[in-house]
Structures are given as C-alpha cells and as structure tokens.
Scaffold this motif. Structure first.
Motif, PDB file in Angstrom:
ATOM      1  N   THR A  60      94.177 117.075 -15.502  1.00  0.00           N
ATOM      2  CA  THR A  60      95.196 116.059 -15.198  1.00  0.00           C
ATOM      3  C   THR A  60      95.191 115.670 -13.722  1.00  0.00           C
ATOM      4  O   THR A  60      95.262 114.484 -13.396  1.00  0.00           O
ATOM      5  CB  THR A  60      96.595 116.560 -15.604  1.00  0.00           C
ATOM      6  OG1 THR A  60      96.838 117.822 -14.973  1.00  0.00           O
ATOM      7  CG2 THR A  60      96.713 116.710 -17.100  1.00  0.00           C
ATOM      8  N   SER A  61      95.072 116.644 -12.843  1.00  0.00           N
ATOM      9  CA  SER A  61      95.063 116.318 -11.410  1.00  0.00           C
ATOM     10  C   SER A  61      93.789 115.564 -11.028  1.00  0.00           C
ATOM     11  O   SER A  61      93.830 114.616 -10.237  1.00  0.00           O
ATOM     12  CB  SER A  61      95.222 117.574 -10.571  1.00  0.00           C
ATOM     13  OG  SER A  61      94.136 118.444 -10.780  1.00  0.00           O
ATOM     14  N   ILE A  67      81.366 114.174 -16.960  1.00  0.00           N
ATOM     15  CA  ILE A  67      81.634 115.324 -16.095  1.00  0.00           C
ATOM     16  C   ILE A  67      82.352 116.389 -16.907  1.00  0.00           C
ATOM     17  O   ILE A  67      83.274 116.083 -17.659  1.00  0.00           O
ATOM     18  CB  ILE A  67      82.536 114.927 -14.908  1.00  0.00           C
ATOM     19  CG1 ILE A  67      81.912 113.793 -14.122  1.00  0.00           C
ATOM     20  CG2 ILE A  67      82.804 116.117 -14.009  1.00  0.00           C
ATOM     21  CD1 ILE A  67      82.817 113.231 -13.058  1.00  0.00           C
ATOM     22  N   TYR A  68      81.915 117.650 -16.768  1.00  0.00           N
ATOM     23  CA  TYR A  68      82.647 118.781 -17.329  1.00  0.00           C
ATOM     24  C   TYR A  68      83.439 119.426 -16.204  1.00  0.00           C
ATOM     25  O   TYR A  68      82.894 119.724 -15.156  1.00  0.00           O
ATOM     26  CB  TYR A  68      81.708 119.812 -17.950  1.00  0.00           C
ATOM     27  CG  TYR A  68      81.326 119.502 -19.365  1.00  0.00           C
ATOM     28  CD1 TYR A  68      82.242 119.706 -20.395  1.00  0.00           C
ATOM     29  CD2 TYR A  68      80.080 119.016 -19.693  1.00  0.00           C
ATOM     30  CE1 TYR A  68      81.908 119.421 -21.699  1.00  0.00           C
ATOM     31  CE2 TYR A  68      79.736 118.728 -20.990  1.00  0.00           C
ATOM     32  CZ  TYR A  68      80.653 118.935 -21.994  1.00  0.00           C
ATOM     33  OH  TYR A  68      80.334 118.653 -23.285  1.00  0.00           O
ATOM     34  N   MET A  69      84.737 119.613 -16.459  1.00  0.00           N
ATOM     35  CA  MET A  69      85.589 120.254 -15.459  1.00  0.00           C
ATOM     36  C   MET A  69      86.510 121.255 -16.144  1.00  0.00           C
ATOM     37  O   MET A  69      86.665 121.237 -17.358  1.00  0.00           O
ATOM     38  CB  MET A  69      86.398 119.208 -14.679  1.00  0.00           C
ATOM     39  CG  MET A  69      87.269 118.322 -15.512  1.00  0.00           C
ATOM     40  SD  MET A  69      88.125 117.072 -14.554  1.00  0.00           S
ATOM     41  CE  MET A  69      86.827 115.949 -14.164  1.00  0.00           C
ATOM     42  N   ARG A  73      82.119 116.611  -6.745  1.00  0.00           N
ATOM     43  CA  ARG A  73      83.191 117.498  -6.281  1.00  0.00           C
ATOM     44  C   ARG A  73      84.270 117.726  -7.345  1.00  0.00           C
ATOM     45  O   ARG A  73      85.088 118.625  -7.227  1.00  0.00           O
ATOM     46  CB  ARG A  73      83.822 116.961  -5.010  1.00  0.00           C
ATOM     47  CG  ARG A  73      84.462 115.617  -5.173  1.00  0.00           C
ATOM     48  CD  ARG A  73      84.960 115.106  -3.860  1.00  0.00           C
ATOM     49  NE  ARG A  73      85.208 113.671  -3.996  1.00  0.00           N
ATOM     50  CZ  ARG A  73      85.998 113.008  -3.220  1.00  0.00           C
ATOM     51  NH1 ARG A  73      86.612 113.611  -2.237  1.00  0.00           N
ATOM     52  NH2 ARG A  73      86.179 111.722  -3.397  1.00  0.00           N
ATOM     53  N   PHE A  74      84.284 116.897  -8.405  1.00  0.00           N
ATOM     54  CA  PHE A  74      85.277 117.038  -9.467  1.00  0.00           C
ATOM     55  C   PHE A  74      84.830 117.986 -10.579  1.00  0.00           C
ATOM     56  O   PHE A  74      85.642 118.463 -11.352  1.00  0.00           O
ATOM     57  CB  PHE A  74      85.602 115.672 -10.071  1.00  0.00           C
ATOM     58  CG  PHE A  74      86.262 114.749  -9.094  1.00  0.00           C
ATOM     59  CD1 PHE A  74      87.597 114.898  -8.782  1.00  0.00           C
ATOM     60  CD2 PHE A  74      85.541 113.752  -8.460  1.00  0.00           C
ATOM     61  CE1 PHE A  74      88.221 114.057  -7.869  1.00  0.00           C
ATOM     62  CE2 PHE A  74      86.144 112.904  -7.556  1.00  0.00           C
ATOM     63  CZ  PHE A  74      87.481 113.065  -7.253  1.00  0.00           C
ATOM     64  N   GLY A  75      83.542 118.228 -10.701  1.00  0.00           N
ATOM     65  CA  GLY A  75      83.027 119.112 -11.747  1.00  0.00           C
ATOM     66  C   GLY A  75      81.522 118.985 -11.858  1.00  0.00           C
ATOM     67  O   GLY A  75      80.856 118.451 -10.965  1.00  0.00           O
ATOM     68  N   ASP A  76      80.985 119.465 -12.962  1.00  0.00           N
ATOM     69  CA  ASP A  76      79.541 119.422 -13.200  1.00  0.00           C
ATOM     70  C   ASP A  76      79.167 118.117 -13.890  1.00  0.00           C
ATOM     71  O   ASP A  76      79.664 117.814 -14.983  1.00  0.00           O
ATOM     72  CB  ASP A  76      79.108 120.596 -14.080  1.00  0.00           C
ATOM     73  CG  ASP A  76      79.376 121.930 -13.415  1.00  0.00           C
ATOM     74  OD1 ASP A  76      79.268 121.996 -12.178  1.00  0.00           O
ATOM     75  OD2 ASP A  76      79.702 122.898 -14.133  1.00  0.00           O
TER      76      ASP A  76
END
Length: 102
Positions: free
Chosen positions: A51-52, A43-45, A27-30
């Motif tokens: 920062t969040s 993870i890529y985001m 849920r934070f990225g790929d």
C-alpha cells in the motif's frame, strides 16, 4: 543456524511512459518482467509494503497506472469447488466402460 522464513510477496504491474525510467523502479522491489511493447514493468514486493509503495509509485511523474495483482483474494483450494459437482450414474457408467475397453 537461523530458520528460513518465507516472506509473503505480491505482484504489482506499473505502466510507465518511457522504458528508461524502469531502472528507477528497482528500489520498490524485484523487477521480474519488462514489456517493451506495452511499456509496463512487473515488480514483486513484500506484501506489507504494497500500500505504501503503490501510493509512492502513483506520485511519480512517469507512471501512468499501477495495478496490484488480485491473486491473494482468489481461493486456490479447488478441492472444495470440485466436490460440489458429482457425476451422474450415466456418466459414471461411460467412464467405467471406457476404462474396461482399454
């Protein structure tokens, strides 16, 4: 037709206690890579959410450590650094002689 706009992305390494929690990190990225031996996930985001997301990741109980990639701060323009170093006349002659021999 809509114009394609490339989003700025950043890599974040998340060290976890158990690999089964790695699915929750989607849920934070790929998720790009999962290391079974060292128990970390790459993870890529989106760069504006880093920062969040890092603060939210650190609050999770199964997360040991979060490392943000420093690639954005590294100067990738190598022309400027290479132009500082110049060959001496002796080295230029050696290169010239080697090219003439071939």
């Amino acid at each position: 037709m809509a114009d394609f706009e490339m989003k700025k992305r950043q890599s974040v390494s998340v060290f976890i206690s158990h690999l089964r929690q790695s699915k929750q990190l989607r849920r934070f990225g790929d998720i790009i890579y999962v290391s079974r031996r060292m128990k970390y996930v790459v993870i890529y985001m989106d760069q504006d959410q880093v920062t969040s997301n890092v603060q939210r990741l650190k609050q999770l109980g199964f997360v040991k450590k979060v490392v943000v990639s420093p690639r954005n701060q590294i100067n990738m323009n190598f022309d400027e650094t290479l132009s500082k170093y110049r060959l001496t006349e002796e080295d230029q002659e050696k290169i010239k002689d080697q090219s003439e021999e071939k």
